[in-house]
Design a protein around this motif. Structure first.
Motif, PDB file in Angstrom:
ATOM      1  N   GLY A 243      -9.712   0.986   9.173  1.00 34.81           N
ATOM      2  CA  GLY A 243      -8.005   2.196   9.088  1.00 34.81           C
ATOM      3  C   GLY A 243      -8.232   3.287   7.973  1.00 34.81           C
ATOM      4  O   GLY A 243      -9.017   4.177   8.465  1.00 34.81           O
ATOM      5  N   ASN A 244      -9.276   2.580   6.563  1.00 29.48           N
ATOM      6  CA  ASN A 244      -9.785   3.544   5.871  1.00 29.48           C
ATOM      7  C   ASN A 244     -11.120   4.855   5.904  1.00 29.48           C
ATOM      8  O   ASN A 244     -10.621   5.128   5.490  1.00 29.48           O
TER       9      ASN A 244
ATOM     10  N   ASN B  79      -4.559  -8.090  -0.614  1.00 27.18           N
ATOM     11  CA  ASN B  79      -4.172  -6.610   0.220  1.00 27.18           C
ATOM     12  C   ASN B  79      -4.725  -5.725   0.238  1.00 27.18           C
ATOM     13  O   ASN B  79      -4.131  -4.137  -0.220  1.00 27.18           O
TER      14      ASN B  79
ATOM     15  N   SER C 138      -6.448  -2.552  -1.036  1.00 28.37           N
ATOM     16  CA  SER C 138      -6.621  -1.183  -0.539  1.00 28.37           C
ATOM     17  C   SER C 138      -8.580  -1.216  -0.240  1.00 28.37           C
ATOM     18  O   SER C 138      -9.001  -1.085   1.325  1.00 28.37           O
TER      19      SER C 138
ATOM     20  N   HIS D 187      -4.550  -7.113   5.213  1.00 31.13           N
ATOM     21  CA  HIS D 187      -4.753  -5.085   4.430  1.00 31.13           C
ATOM     22  C   HIS D 187      -3.597  -4.370   5.556  1.00 31.13           C
ATOM     23  O   HIS D 187      -3.664  -4.460   6.528  1.00 31.13           O
ATOM     24  N   TRP D 188      -2.303  -4.207   4.544  1.00 29.90           N
ATOM     25  CA  TRP D 188      -1.582  -3.547   5.048  1.00 29.90           C
ATOM     26  C   TRP D 188      -0.916  -2.034   4.789  1.00 29.90           C
ATOM     27  O   TRP D 188      -1.977  -1.660   4.253  1.00 29.90           O
ATOM     28  N   TRP D 189      -0.156  -1.095   5.211  1.00 32.41           N
ATOM     29  CA  TRP D 189      -0.382  -0.701   5.047  1.00 32.41           C
ATOM     30  C   TRP D 189       0.894   0.313   4.636  1.00 32.41           C
ATOM     31  O   TRP D 189       2.499  -0.301   5.143  1.00 32.41           O
ATOM     32  N   ASN D 190       1.251   1.641   4.045  1.00 32.72           N
ATOM     33  CA  ASN D 190       2.747   1.568   3.232  1.00 32.72           C
ATOM     34  C   ASN D 190       3.432   2.707   3.922  1.00 32.72           C
ATOM     35  O   ASN D 190       2.951   4.087   4.491  1.00 32.72           O
TER      36      ASN D 190
ATOM     37  N   GLU E 237      -4.318  -5.326   8.570  1.00 32.04           N
ATOM     38  CA  GLU E 237      -5.930  -5.513   9.058  1.00 32.04           C
ATOM     39  C   GLU E 237      -5.965  -6.527   8.660  1.00 32.04           C
ATOM     40  O   GLU E 237      -5.877  -6.894   7.508  1.00 32.04           O
TER      41      GLU E 237
ATOM     42  N   VAL F 176       5.153   1.335   8.871  1.00 27.68           N
ATOM     43  CA  VAL F 176       3.559   0.866   9.467  1.00 27.68           C
ATOM     44  C   VAL F 176       3.700  -0.638  10.075  1.00 27.68           C
ATOM     45  O   VAL F 176       3.274  -1.244   9.225  1.00 27.68           O
TER      46      VAL F 176
ATOM     47  N   GLN G 198      -9.805   7.159   8.570  1.00 24.35           N
ATOM     48  CA  GLN G 198      -9.094   8.084   7.742  1.00 24.35           C
ATOM     49  C   GLN G 198     -10.240   8.802   7.234  1.00 24.35           C
ATOM     50  O   GLN G 198     -10.287  10.165   7.085  1.00 24.35           O
TER      51      GLN G 198
END
Ligand SMILES: NC(=O)c1ccc[n+]([C@@H]2O[C@H](COP(=O)([O-])OP(=O)(O)OC[C@H]3O[C@@H](n4cnc5c(N)ncnc54)[C@H](O)[C@@H]3O)[C@@H](O)[C@H]2O)c1
Length: 307
Positions: free
Chosen positions: A184-185, A111, A113, A134-137, A146, A142, A188
């Motif tokens: 996502g990152n 997981n 980042s 890749h989970w989100w917090n 990914e 959420v 972002q």
């Protein structure tokens, strides 16, 4: 994979405990390992509190077994998710130990980042079952996960992972190349780079940046993705806007000197009470509550095997 694959989660911190919650709520047996006694002691109470906070029965946490030994935690797992600290050498060493202790068919996921999955899995003998998730917090609110493919990952491992994540209510997407920041990152932080530059260049203050986003495209983003939006206005208009505006946008390849100054002068954000903006304890709690309420209202509770 069996109907309710056995899950092992490595690291019972913010992300690991949240990921364990998602699988336990959906009726999977979960083995949760943490190297630190303190983290193990608080894991189940934290998970029960979070189950209550999202409107689920805290009894779901009974599906989670805590482990002080990594090898025992992964021995019967079909799917292992590592959520240990963001340290390449540590993650590499954990996966070597996991590979030796787990079933040869188990899928192994990190997981991380930002660390490339290829680097984390470099010391494995069989890299075909290794990938990124890749989970989100917070992971139980959420929806996105990914799923990152390396050049070694098998189609079967990707497909089984996507299927498993969808079955517990996640929006699972495949990232076809192991690039820094995944999808996502990258999106972002492209926005954050420009946000910092607008403040650094004196075009507006930090509150104005946040107000502009929240009162305009930010309000639409949850229902209108950027490329849907480009089609909506027309690719011809999008091209002409890009030809005017892209040359004016920030293209720095390192963090802004403005950000360096904040860090060097101790303006670290919530943890010091000031960052781009000032934050009293009350303002910090109000912001956290606003985000949780918004995510709950938008996405509801995690999938529950009890309903
Ligand atoms: N926090 C986020 O928003 C977020 C989002 C996505 C991904 N991630 C990634 O998830 C991972 C975990 O992040 P976090 O925010 O949960 O961190 P955290 O500090 O809350 O949790 C890490 C846990 O790992 C434990 N740990 C330390 N050494 C260990 C070891 N040798 N073996 C097993 N566990 C060990 C710690 O005791 C702690 O409980 C990191 O790779 C991070 O980059 C974090």
């Amino acid at each position: 994979m069996v109907e309710k694959p056995a899950i092992a989660v490595i690291g019972a911190g913010l992300m690991g405990a949240g990921i364990a919650l998602v699988f336990a709520a959906a009726g999977h047996p979960v083995a949760l390992f943490d190297a630190l006694e303190g983290a193990r002691a608080t894991a189940l109470p934290r998970i029960r509190d979070n189950l209550r906070a999202v409107g689920l029965d805290p009894i779901a946490a009974d599906a989670i077994t805590l482990h002080a030994q990594l090898t025992k935690a992964v021995a019967n797992a079909d799917f292992v998710i590592e959520a240990a600290p963001e340290d390449l050498a540590l993650k590499q060493a954990l996966f070597v130990e996991i590979e030796d202790a787990t079933r040869p068919t188990a899928i192994l996921a990190s997981n991380t980042s930002v660390i490339p999955i290829t680097a984390i899995m470099a010391r494995l003998r069989n890299k075909s079952r290794a990938l990124g998730t890749h989970w989100w917090n917070p992971p139980y609110l959420v929806p996105l996960v990914e799923v990152i493919r390396t050049v070694d990952t098998s189609d079967a491992a990707i497909d089984a992972t996507l299927k498993l994540l969808v079955s517990v209510g996640k929006t699972a997407v495949e990232v076809k190349k192991d690039v820094p920041g995944f999808i996502g990152n990258r999106l972002q932080h492209a926005l954050w780079r420009e946000a910092v530059a607008l403040v650094a260049d004196g075009i507006c203050d930090a509150k104005t940046v946040d107000d502009v986003v929240k009162a305009s495209f930010g309000a639409r983003l949850a229902v209108l993705g950027p490329l849907e939006n480009a089609d909506l206005v027309g690719t011809d208009l999008t091209r002409s806007i890009h030809n005017y505006v892209l040359p004016a946008l920030d293209r720095s390849t390192a963090a802004s000197p403005y950000l360096d100054r904040l860090v060097e002068t101790g303006r670290l954000g919530f943890k010091s009470g000031e960052g781009f903006r000032s934050w009293s304890p009350e303002q910090q709690s109000a912001l956290r509550e606003r985000v949780t309420n918004h995510l709950r209202a938008s996405f509801g509770a995690p999938v529950s095997a009890r309903e």
